[in-house]
Design a protein around this motif. Structure first.
Motif, PDB file in Angstrom:
ATOM      1  N   ASP A 282     -45.913 -35.511  -9.289  1.00 37.03           N
ATOM      2  CA  ASP A 282     -46.603 -34.292  -9.703  1.00 37.03           C
ATOM      3  C   ASP A 282     -45.745 -33.080  -9.350  1.00 37.03           C
ATOM      4  O   ASP A 282     -46.093 -32.290  -8.469  1.00 37.03           O
ATOM      5  N   PRO A 283     -44.600 -32.923 -10.024  1.00 32.90           N
ATOM      6  CA  PRO A 283     -43.696 -31.822  -9.672  1.00 32.90           C
ATOM      7  C   PRO A 283     -44.337 -30.455  -9.834  1.00 32.90           C
ATOM      8  O   PRO A 283     -44.002 -29.522  -9.097  1.00 32.90           O
ATOM      9  N   GLY A 284     -45.276 -30.332 -10.773  1.00 31.50           N
ATOM     10  CA  GLY A 284     -45.935 -29.047 -10.965  1.00 31.50           C
ATOM     11  C   GLY A 284     -46.685 -28.590  -9.735  1.00 31.50           C
ATOM     12  O   GLY A 284     -46.718 -27.387  -9.421  1.00 31.50           O
ATOM     13  N   ALA A 285     -47.295 -29.539  -9.008  1.00 33.27           N
ATOM     14  CA  ALA A 285     -48.017 -29.184  -7.788  1.00 33.27           C
ATOM     15  C   ALA A 285     -47.062 -28.655  -6.727  1.00 33.27           C
ATOM     16  O   ALA A 285     -47.399 -27.713  -5.982  1.00 33.27           O
ATOM     17  N   VAL A 286     -45.868 -29.230  -6.640  1.00 32.26           N
ATOM     18  CA  VAL A 286     -44.876 -28.763  -5.670  1.00 32.26           C
ATOM     19  C   VAL A 286     -44.384 -27.372  -6.063  1.00 32.26           C
ATOM     20  O   VAL A 286     -44.273 -26.474  -5.213  1.00 32.26           O
ATOM     21  N   VAL A 287     -44.098 -27.180  -7.350  1.00 32.93           N
ATOM     22  CA  VAL A 287     -43.649 -25.868  -7.818  1.00 32.93           C
ATOM     23  C   VAL A 287     -44.699 -24.807  -7.508  1.00 32.93           C
ATOM     24  O   VAL A 287     -44.382 -23.726  -6.993  1.00 32.93           O
ATOM     25  N   ASP A 288     -45.964 -25.115  -7.791  1.00 29.34           N
ATOM     26  CA  ASP A 288     -47.037 -24.147  -7.532  1.00 29.34           C
ATOM     27  C   ASP A 288     -47.116 -23.805  -6.042  1.00 29.34           C
ATOM     28  O   ASP A 288     -47.290 -22.628  -5.677  1.00 29.34           O
ATOM     29  N   ALA A 289     -47.003 -24.818  -5.183  1.00 24.12           N
ATOM     30  CA  ALA A 289     -47.083 -24.572  -3.739  1.00 24.12           C
ATOM     31  C   ALA A 289     -45.911 -23.721  -3.266  1.00 24.12           C
ATOM     32  O   ALA A 289     -46.084 -22.790  -2.465  1.00 24.12           O
ATOM     33  N   VAL A 290     -44.722 -24.031  -3.758  1.00 27.71           N
ATOM     34  CA  VAL A 290     -43.537 -23.266  -3.348  1.00 27.71           C
ATOM     35  C   VAL A 290     -43.656 -21.813  -3.795  1.00 27.71           C
ATOM     36  O   VAL A 290     -43.425 -20.877  -3.003  1.00 27.71           O
ATOM     37  N   LEU A 291     -44.017 -21.615  -5.046  1.00 25.78           N
ATOM     38  CA  LEU A 291     -44.097 -20.241  -5.554  1.00 25.78           C
ATOM     39  C   LEU A 291     -45.227 -19.462  -4.886  1.00 25.78           C
ATOM     40  O   LEU A 291     -45.116 -18.234  -4.705  1.00 25.78           O
ATOM     41  N   SER A 292     -46.301 -20.152  -4.493  1.00 26.83           N
ATOM     42  CA  SER A 292     -47.373 -19.443  -3.784  1.00 26.83           C
ATOM     43  C   SER A 292     -46.892 -18.950  -2.430  1.00 26.83           C
ATOM     44  O   SER A 292     -47.210 -17.821  -2.012  1.00 26.83           O
ATOM     45  N   VAL A 293     -46.094 -19.761  -1.726  1.00 30.28           N
ATOM     46  CA  VAL A 293     -45.544 -19.329  -0.440  1.00 30.28           C
ATOM     47  C   VAL A 293     -44.514 -18.220  -0.660  1.00 30.28           C
ATOM     48  O   VAL A 293     -44.459 -17.241   0.100  1.00 30.28           O
ATOM     49  N   VAL A 294     -43.698 -18.338  -1.704  1.00 33.18           N
ATOM     50  CA  VAL A 294     -42.729 -17.287  -2.026  1.00 33.18           C
ATOM     51  C   VAL A 294     -43.447 -15.960  -2.241  1.00 33.18           C
ATOM     52  O   VAL A 294     -43.031 -14.904  -1.708  1.00 33.18           O
ATOM     53  N   GLU A 295     -44.537 -15.975  -2.994  1.00 34.61           N
ATOM     54  CA  GLU A 295     -45.272 -14.732  -3.263  1.00 34.61           C
ATOM     55  C   GLU A 295     -45.907 -14.174  -1.993  1.00 34.61           C
ATOM     56  O   GLU A 295     -45.949 -12.950  -1.789  1.00 34.61           O
ATOM     57  N   ARG A 296     -46.379 -15.032  -1.120  1.00 38.89           N
ATOM     58  CA  ARG A 296     -46.969 -14.572   0.136  1.00 38.89           C
ATOM     59  C   ARG A 296     -45.912 -13.942   1.030  1.00 38.89           C
ATOM     60  O   ARG A 296     -46.152 -12.940   1.715  1.00 38.89           O
ATOM     61  N   VAL A 297     -44.706 -14.538   1.027  1.00 39.33           N
ATOM     62  CA  VAL A 297     -43.599 -13.960   1.803  1.00 39.33           C
ATOM     63  C   VAL A 297     -43.216 -12.599   1.230  1.00 39.33           C
ATOM     64  O   VAL A 297     -43.003 -11.628   1.976  1.00 39.33           O
ATOM     65  N   ARG A 298     -43.140 -12.515  -0.080  1.00 40.32           N
ATOM     66  CA  ARG A 298     -42.785 -11.240  -0.711  1.00 40.32           C
ATOM     67  C   ARG A 298     -43.850 -10.175  -0.420  1.00 40.32           C
ATOM     68  O   ARG A 298     -43.522  -9.022  -0.152  1.00 40.32           O
ATOM     69  N   ALA A 299     -45.116 -10.574  -0.489  1.00 40.06           N
ATOM     70  CA  ALA A 299     -46.189  -9.612  -0.226  1.00 40.06           C
ATOM     71  C   ALA A 299     -46.123  -9.107   1.204  1.00 40.06           C
ATOM     72  O   ALA A 299     -46.315  -7.910   1.463  1.00 40.06           O
ATOM     73  N   ALA A 300     -45.848 -10.006   2.149  1.00 39.99           N
ATOM     74  CA  ALA A 300     -45.732  -9.594   3.546  1.00 39.99           C
ATOM     75  C   ALA A 300     -44.553  -8.648   3.736  1.00 39.99           C
ATOM     76  O   ALA A 300     -44.634  -7.660   4.479  1.00 39.99           O
ATOM     77  N   GLY A 301     -43.446  -8.935   3.049  1.00 42.25           N
ATOM     78  CA  GLY A 301     -42.283  -8.062   3.142  1.00 42.25           C
ATOM     79  C   GLY A 301     -42.554  -6.689   2.569  1.00 42.25           C
ATOM     80  O   GLY A 301     -42.142  -5.670   3.122  1.00 42.25           O
ATOM     81  N   ALA A 302     -43.266  -6.659   1.425  1.00 46.70           N
ATOM     82  CA  ALA A 302     -43.587  -5.377   0.806  1.00 46.70           C
ATOM     83  C   ALA A 302     -44.525  -4.561   1.688  1.00 46.70           C
ATOM     84  O   ALA A 302     -44.381  -3.342   1.821  1.00 46.70           O
ATOM     85  N   ALA A 303     -45.495  -5.239   2.313  1.00 50.28           N
ATOM     86  CA  ALA A 303     -46.431  -4.550   3.193  1.00 50.28           C
ATOM     87  C   ALA A 303     -45.711  -3.979   4.409  1.00 50.28           C
ATOM     88  O   ALA A 303     -45.985  -2.853   4.846  1.00 50.28           O
ATOM     89  N   ALA A 304     -44.762  -4.758   4.950  1.00 52.43           N
ATOM     90  CA  ALA A 304     -44.009  -4.274   6.109  1.00 52.43           C
ATOM     91  C   ALA A 304     -43.158  -3.070   5.743  1.00 52.43           C
ATOM     92  O   ALA A 304     -43.042  -2.106   6.511  1.00 52.43           O
ATOM     93  N   SER A 305     -42.565  -3.076   4.537  1.00 46.46           N
ATOM     94  CA  SER A 305     -41.741  -1.945   4.105  1.00 46.46           C
ATOM     95  C   SER A 305     -42.594  -0.704   3.893  1.00 46.46           C
ATOM     96  O   SER A 305     -42.199   0.414   4.244  1.00 46.46           O
ATOM     97  N   ALA A 306     -43.799  -0.928   3.345  1.00 46.68           N
ATOM     98  CA  ALA A 306     -44.677   0.210   3.082  1.00 46.68           C
ATOM     99  C   ALA A 306     -45.195   0.850   4.366  1.00 46.68           C
ATOM    100  O   ALA A 306     -45.504   2.039   4.393  1.00 46.68           O
ATOM    101  N   ALA A 307     -45.243   0.042   5.428  1.00 43.67           N
ATOM    102  CA  ALA A 307     -45.765   0.540   6.700  1.00 43.67           C
ATOM    103  C   ALA A 307     -44.759   1.411   7.444  1.00 43.67           C
ATOM    104  O   ALA A 307     -45.122   2.131   8.375  1.00 43.67           O
TER     105      ALA A 307
END
Length: 340
Positions: free
Chosen positions: A309-334
């Motif tokens: 089920d490669p799609g499930a792995v891709v979805d999990a990876v990209l969800s973590v990537v987006e969470r990391v990016r969101a945390a980085g953006a929030a830290a920059s905005a602060a």
């Protein structure tokens, strides 16, 4: 006496033919299947590293125990690389990578990977993705190089306590026959048997499975050494179970064990369900190693989720990537715009 000498001569001839066949096979493997990516010098030996795409964070894939190396992620990496930088590699002694003289250990794997990434110019933050024993490997990487790790995805990962937890059902051991076969890579027998030993997985290309088979005689030797070091690897990784607030996604294979898998584990279908329940419990535990852990069960996928089920792995990876990016953006905005 003449009959005995004749038999010895025939055996010697068979061994010679096997050795020549194996050496010719190794030549053809190097000719027909060049390494994807680059070969990175890590101090007198080379590690194969295949990085694609652009963006941050960089996703780093760690394969499970097997001969596939970087090709273990062939159904996942290109789709992730369409969204961010994505690197897969082959551990020392697997596929194209040179073997290491050091004993197999989680620390050695982490050091090799860190050296390969650094010397290739790859920089964090990293999202580490590990399947099976690759899970403890990337957890250990986080232990030793935590400042560079922003998130993790563990794909049906091994658990530090799994041997003790399943001891009442089965003993994790490799048969004498398989050890003998894996140790005969020089003889041509492994190459001859590779099509039967390594069937094509779902979502795996014919080219990739042929490449894995071509390098199997040497890769199997490393797989055997890693298997012998499993207890040490799990103990080393198990000493570190605090991933802080890093985004963490855990995927668990829940497809019923096949008849062949049950025979290999020497358990009944009923015991198989009990083992899977324990497996889920252990993954629940891993999920709580982070304050931001998520856990997804995949009822139709076996242990090699990246193929089933490669799609499930891709979805999990990209969800973590987006969470990391969101945390980085929030830290920059602060950070105040006029701060020194």
């Amino acid at each position: 006496m003449r009959a005995a000498l004749g038999a010895v001569a025939l055996v010697g001839l068979a061994v010679l033919v096997g050795v020549v066949y194996e050496q010719a096979g190794r030549y053809r493997a190097a000719r027909d299947f060049p390494p994807p990516g680059q070969m990175v010098d890590v101090g007198g030996r080379r590690i194969q590293l295949d990085c694609r795409g652009t963006g941050s964070p960089t996703v780093v894939f760690e394969s499970g125990q097997g001969p596939d190396g970087s090709l273990s992620w062939s159904a996942v990496q290109p789709k992730v690389a369409a969204h961010t930088r994505a690197c897969a590699y082959s551990r020392a002694g697997l596929m194209w990578s040179d073997p290491s003289s050091a004993p197999s250990s989680a620390r050695q794997v982490a050091q090799d990977l860190h050296d390969a990434l650094a010397r290739a110019g790859e920089r964090g933050p990293f999202v580490m993705v590990g399947q099976s024993i690759g899970g403890p490997y990337v957890v250990s990487f986080t232990h030793y190089f935590g400042a560079e790790v922003a998130g993790l995805v563990l794909v049906d990962p091994s658990h530090p306590d799994q041997v003790a937890r399943v001891a009442g059902y089965m003993t994790e051991s490799r048969s004498l026959l398989s050890r003998v076969v894996m140790g005969l890579g020089w003889s041509g027998l492994v190459r001859l048997a590779a099509p039967r030993l390594l069937p094509q997985a779902p979502n795996q290309t014919a080219h990739d499975v042929q490449a894995v088979r071509a390098f199997a005689p040497t890769s199997f030797r490393t797989e055997l050494a890693e298997g012998d070091a499993t207890d040490r690897t799990l103990a080393e990784a198990g000493a570190f179970r605090d991933l802080g607030d890093r985004p963490l996604a855990v995927l668990t294979a829940m497809a019923p064990y096949t008849a062949g898998e049950l025979r290999g584990m020497k358990i009944t279908p009923g015991q198989g369900k009990e083992v899977q329940a324990l497996w889920k419990q252990m993954h629940d535990d891993i999920t709580h190693w982070s304050t931001r852990g998520t856990h997804r069960l995949l009822p139709n996928a076996g242990h090699d989720i990246q193929f089933d089920d490669p799609g499930a792995v891709v979805d999990a990876v990209l969800s973590v990537v987006e969470r990391v990016r969101a945390a980085g953006a929030a830290a920059s905005a602060a950070v105040p715009k006029n701060s020194p």
